[in-house]
Design an enzyme around this catalytic site. Structure first.
Site, PDB file in Angstrom:
ATOM      1  N   TYR A   1      42.731 -55.815 -28.407  1.00 26.38           N
ATOM      2  CA  TYR A   1      43.786 -56.320 -27.533  1.00 26.38           C
ATOM      3  C   TYR A   1      45.073 -56.677 -28.286  1.00 26.38           C
ATOM      4  O   TYR A   1      45.532 -57.809 -28.227  1.00 26.38           O
ATOM      5  CB  TYR A   1      43.300 -57.563 -26.760  1.00 26.38           C
ATOM      6  CG  TYR A   1      41.907 -57.430 -26.199  1.00 26.38           C
ATOM      7  CD1 TYR A   1      41.667 -56.633 -25.081  1.00 26.38           C
ATOM      8  CD2 TYR A   1      40.824 -58.070 -26.805  1.00 26.38           C
ATOM      9  CE1 TYR A   1      40.386 -56.490 -24.574  1.00 26.38           C
ATOM     10  CE2 TYR A   1      39.537 -57.921 -26.301  1.00 26.38           C
ATOM     11  CZ  TYR A   1      39.330 -57.134 -25.188  1.00 26.38           C
ATOM     12  OH  TYR A   1      38.057 -56.996 -24.699  1.00 26.38           O
TER      13      TYR A   1
ATOM     14  N   TYR B   1      32.993 -61.449 -17.150  1.00 25.54           N
ATOM     15  CA  TYR B   1      33.421 -60.430 -18.116  1.00 25.54           C
ATOM     16  C   TYR B   1      32.236 -59.527 -18.407  1.00 25.54           C
ATOM     17  O   TYR B   1      31.137 -60.015 -18.714  1.00 25.54           O
ATOM     18  CB  TYR B   1      33.929 -61.061 -19.423  1.00 25.54           C
ATOM     19  CG  TYR B   1      34.260 -59.986 -20.442  1.00 25.54           C
ATOM     20  CD1 TYR B   1      35.453 -59.271 -20.356  1.00 25.54           C
ATOM     21  CD2 TYR B   1      33.357 -59.638 -21.448  1.00 25.54           C
ATOM     22  CE1 TYR B   1      35.742 -58.248 -21.238  1.00 25.54           C
ATOM     23  CE2 TYR B   1      33.638 -58.623 -22.330  1.00 25.54           C
ATOM     24  CZ  TYR B   1      34.838 -57.923 -22.227  1.00 25.54           C
ATOM     25  OH  TYR B   1      35.114 -56.907 -23.094  1.00 25.54           O
TER      26      TYR B   1
ATOM     27  N   ASP C   1      23.864 -59.729 -16.727  1.00 22.85           N
ATOM     28  CA  ASP C   1      24.493 -59.333 -17.979  1.00 22.85           C
ATOM     29  C   ASP C   1      24.260 -60.466 -18.984  1.00 22.85           C
ATOM     30  O   ASP C   1      24.958 -61.474 -18.965  1.00 22.85           O
ATOM     31  CB  ASP C   1      25.984 -59.088 -17.739  1.00 22.85           C
ATOM     32  CG  ASP C   1      26.710 -58.681 -19.004  1.00 22.85           C
ATOM     33  OD1 ASP C   1      26.122 -58.793 -20.096  1.00 22.85           O
ATOM     34  OD2 ASP C   1      27.879 -58.252 -18.899  1.00 22.85           O
TER      35      ASP C   1
ATOM     36  N   LYS D   1      25.184 -57.494 -28.159  1.00 20.62           N
ATOM     37  CA  LYS D   1      25.666 -58.475 -29.134  1.00 20.62           C
ATOM     38  C   LYS D   1      24.607 -58.940 -30.148  1.00 20.62           C
ATOM     39  O   LYS D   1      24.445 -58.307 -31.167  1.00 20.62           O
ATOM     40  CB  LYS D   1      26.329 -59.629 -28.402  1.00 20.62           C
ATOM     41  CG  LYS D   1      27.646 -59.167 -27.754  1.00 20.62           C
ATOM     42  CD  LYS D   1      28.603 -60.281 -27.442  1.00 20.62           C
ATOM     43  CE  LYS D   1      30.002 -59.735 -27.206  1.00 20.62           C
ATOM     44  NZ  LYS D   1      30.422 -59.704 -25.815  1.00 20.62           N
TER      45      LYS D   1
END
Ligand SMILES: *Cc1c(COP(=O)(O)O)cnc(C)c1O
Length: 702
Positions: free
Chosen positions: A291, A419, A520, A549
């Site tokens: 980003y 997210y 998630d 992750k």
């Protein structure tokens, strides 16, 4: 022997003399390290007297000894000369030039290129062995500045040599933990009287060197006949005995801050600074970071190595990592078990396609995952990143509804503040405001959004919390394929912790409206919230589960989508196939490391650690609540959040954290938050909390 799991240890080894037993000591130290489960790098910067290895090959004789003692150690040399004589002479005969700075630099480069828990550097001859007309080996040790062990031959004349060496080491300001006495010859035979005298000399040598040299005797290595045996079994036994004798030396070595520590001559430092600056400039001009703008990127620092909970920067500083590299490094960096799994797998099969082939690391990992996952999940898809795991989950849901003869159930439902990743499908279910919807509005599929679950984790549950979601499902349920959300903790969408009762209600509603529940757990999985999976807080199971992750303990990129047997079979009931298959699907290296990481979870203390971190974070962050600009302070498991009432200046506060407190914390939006590796120690947690409190007090975040 027990090892504090922490920073690597570096040390140099020199001798009082050529045949004082330096090489045997170095090899035995390598063995002691390997036996303790450490990765070991042994460097012999200058080796003379190369031996032929057949096929016109040549090798460094000392490297052969290291490998004999510790076959898994990495052994390297910088320069190898054929002549068996002093380095300066051997170099001259071969038209080479040795210089101390180049050797020290070479050692540092080898160390950076072969990260290890224990790095041993063996000199050649004694301290004043010449390299050229101006420099000796002592200059190399001095430039490195690492702890220097002196190997002293325990024999007649040994005291003089040992004391001279110790005096020089001290005069040069080289740190030295002490000396090791070696018996280089068998106990003498002869008359009984002689025998006693010889023994007395040995004992006295130790005491007198300790006293006059103001140094400590770290260990004594007896003469071990087995080291010279022809058969490798006898040698192995002898090495193991030698390693036992020397193991205490390793435990006493300081954990070092940096392989780059020590002093470099001015011009080397200048060269290094120029190189570092060029690297950062190239990075700014040509490489995207997450980003960021290509025109005005945020500042970047160069990381050179990691260990435990620390990230080491190019300038030699170390930062305590409060981010676990974005939730991943749950066991800390370079955990020996994970590194061993990686090395072992790399030796046989780093990668192979998964189409038409399978392998043990993938099967073993799938077994483990299904064994520990919430009830009802029976099928695994291995993806290469979290976003892809989410894409696969969404496809599963859509394909499942289609195969069930309900093509009209083709919308996805989620809650605001979520997210789920940066690919198109995942983005479409991220929060529509903090996410990137406005940029891709014409392309992204339009999904359904219920309000963010407002009921706090730590407040009494309000039954009306799910009212809006219920209304939405009543109206649109017939076209909803699946509901996707992060269980209990919404991560990158706002670090919000909501009540598990809400999640339980979501499960009921999904079943009622015949829509699949996708959880998630890419951020929350593997213990982060205090439960192995966050959905355990609500005592529910999803139809589809996304993991990523922390799956490999932060070593490799790997993610997984798990599905219930019903979903898996349903997709293919009419002959269909699950339409996904990445090139690096079920990468063996990643699967092997993930397997080792799950073993650590199964056998380790993550639960106590996370509970301990939660307690410390609560104590450490509590004072923040009263500071100006703070909107909320919340802690759950190993996650601590300080939410501000306006956006934080990320670059400024990150700079403050690193410079003033030596910690790595990367805020975003209005949030300063930490989720450290589970192995972080109490004092290190306190340092993280103190850094955040300091930033608030000093206004360094505005
Ligand atoms: C990080 C994250 C993802 C995306 O994973 P990547 O590996 O970055 O693609 C998806 N969902 C959640 C909850 C995450 O935290």
């Amino acid at each position: 022997m027990s090892w504090g799991y922490g920073m690597p240890r570096f040390c140099c080894i020199t001798g009082t003399d050529t045949d004082a037993g330096k090489t045997v000591v170095t090899a035995a130290l390598a063995r002691a390290g390997a036996d303790a489960g450490l990765s070991v790098l042994v460097i012999k910067p200058v080796q003379t007297g190369a031996v032929s290895t057949g096929d016109m090959g040549r090798d460094a004789p000392d490297l052969l000894v290291y490998r004999d003692a510790a076959p898994h150690a990495v052994a390297k040399t910088l320069v190898l000369f054929d002549a068996a004589c002093s380095p300066h002479l051997a170099a001259r005969r071969e038209g080479a030039v040795l210089d101390a700075a180049a050797l020290a630099r070479g050692v540092r480069e080898l160390t950076a290129a072969n990260p290890a828990d224990l790095v041993l550097v063996e000199g050649a001859g004694g301290l004043l062995t010449p390299l050229n007309e101006e420099e000796t080996l002592c200059d190399v040790f001095s430039l490195l500045g690492w702890p220097l062990l002196l190997v002293a031959a325990n024999r007649l004349g040994g005291v003089n040599h040992a004391l001279l060496s110790l005096e020089l080491i001290r005069a040069r300001g080289i740190p030295s933990p002490g000396f090791i006495l070696t018996d280089c010859i068998p106990q003498p035979g002869g008359a009984a009287g002689d025998h006693d005298v010889a023994r007395a000399i040995r004992r006295d040598n130790r005491d007198i060197i300790t006293a006059l040299g103001r140094s400590s005797c770290l260990a004594e290595l007896p003469f071990l006949e087995g080291l010279g045996a022809a058969d490798s079994a006898s040698r192995n036994t002898a090495w193991s005995e030698a390693a036992r004798a020397l193991a205490p030396v390793l435990v006493g070595l300081p954990e070092s801050d940096s392989p780059g520590a020590g002093r470099a001559p001015a011009e080397t430092r200048e060269e290094e600074r120029t190189r570092d600056a060029a690297l950062i400039v190239f990075d700014r001009e040509h490489i995207w970071h997450p980003y960021t703008s290509a025109l005005h990127p945020l500042a970047c620092r160069e990381a050179v190595s990691t260990q435990g909970v620390r990230i080491r920067l190019r300038d030699g500083r170390e930062l305590i990592d409060g981010m676990a590299s974005w939730w991943c490094a749950i066991h800390g960096y370079r955990h020996p078990a994970l590194m061993a799994a990686l090395r072992e797998q790399a030796a046989s099969m780093p990668h192979v396609m998964f189409g038409g082939l399978t392998h043990e690391p993938a099967v073993a990992l799938a077994r483990r995952l299904l064994g520990m996952a919430p009830a009802g999940l029976e099928h695994v898809f291995f993806a290469d990143s979290g976003s892809v795991a989410v894409e696969v989950a969404l496809k599963m849901a859509l394909q499942y509804q289609q195969a069930a003869g309900k093509p009209g159930k083709n919308k996805l439902l989620t809650v605001r503040g979520g997210y789920h990743g940066d690919t198109m499908g995942a983005m479409s279910v991220c929060d529509p405001e903090t996410g990137m919807h406005s940029l891709f509005s014409g392309v992204l599929p339009r999904q359904l959004f219920a309000p963010r679950p407002a009921c706090r984790f730590d407040a009494p549950y309000d039954e009306s919390s799910s009212a809006a979601l219920e209304a939405l499902l009543d109206a649109e349920g017939a076209c909803v394929a699946a509901l996707i959300l992060e269980p209990v903790v919404q991560g990158a969408g706002g670090m919000w912790f909501y009540h598990p009762r809400y999640l339980r209600r979501v499960r009921e509603l999904c079943t009622e409206h015949d829509c699949l529940l996708i959880l998630d757990e890419i951020a929350t999985g593997f213990g982060r919230t205090g439960k192995l999976f966050a959905c355990e807080h609500a005592g529910i199971s999803p139809d589809i589960l996304c993991l990523g992750k922390g799956l490999t303990g932060g070593v490799m990129t790997l993610a997984a989508t798990l599905a219930s047997g019903d979903v898996a079979r349903g997709i293919s009931a009419g002959g269909g196939v699950l339409m996904h298959g990445p090139t690096f699907m079920a990468n063996p290296l990643a699967c092997a490391v993930a397997g080792a990481s799950l073993d650590l979870l199964a056998n380790g203390n993550w639960k106590q650690d996370v509970a301990r971190i939660e307690q410390r974070l609560r104590e450490g962050l509590a004072p923040c609540a009263g500071e100006e600009g703070v909107a909320d302070v919340r802690v759950l498991g190993a996650i601590g959040v300080v939410e501000m009432d306006r956006p934080v200046d990320t670059e400024r506060v990150q700079q403050y954290f690193a410079e003033r407190h030596g910690v790595w914390i990367r805020p975003f939006g209005q949030l300063m938050y930490v989720m450290p590796p589970y192995v972080i120690r109490d004092e290190e947690i306190m340092t993280l909390c103190a850094a955040i409190a300091g930033a608030l007090r000093e206004g360094a975040w505005k």
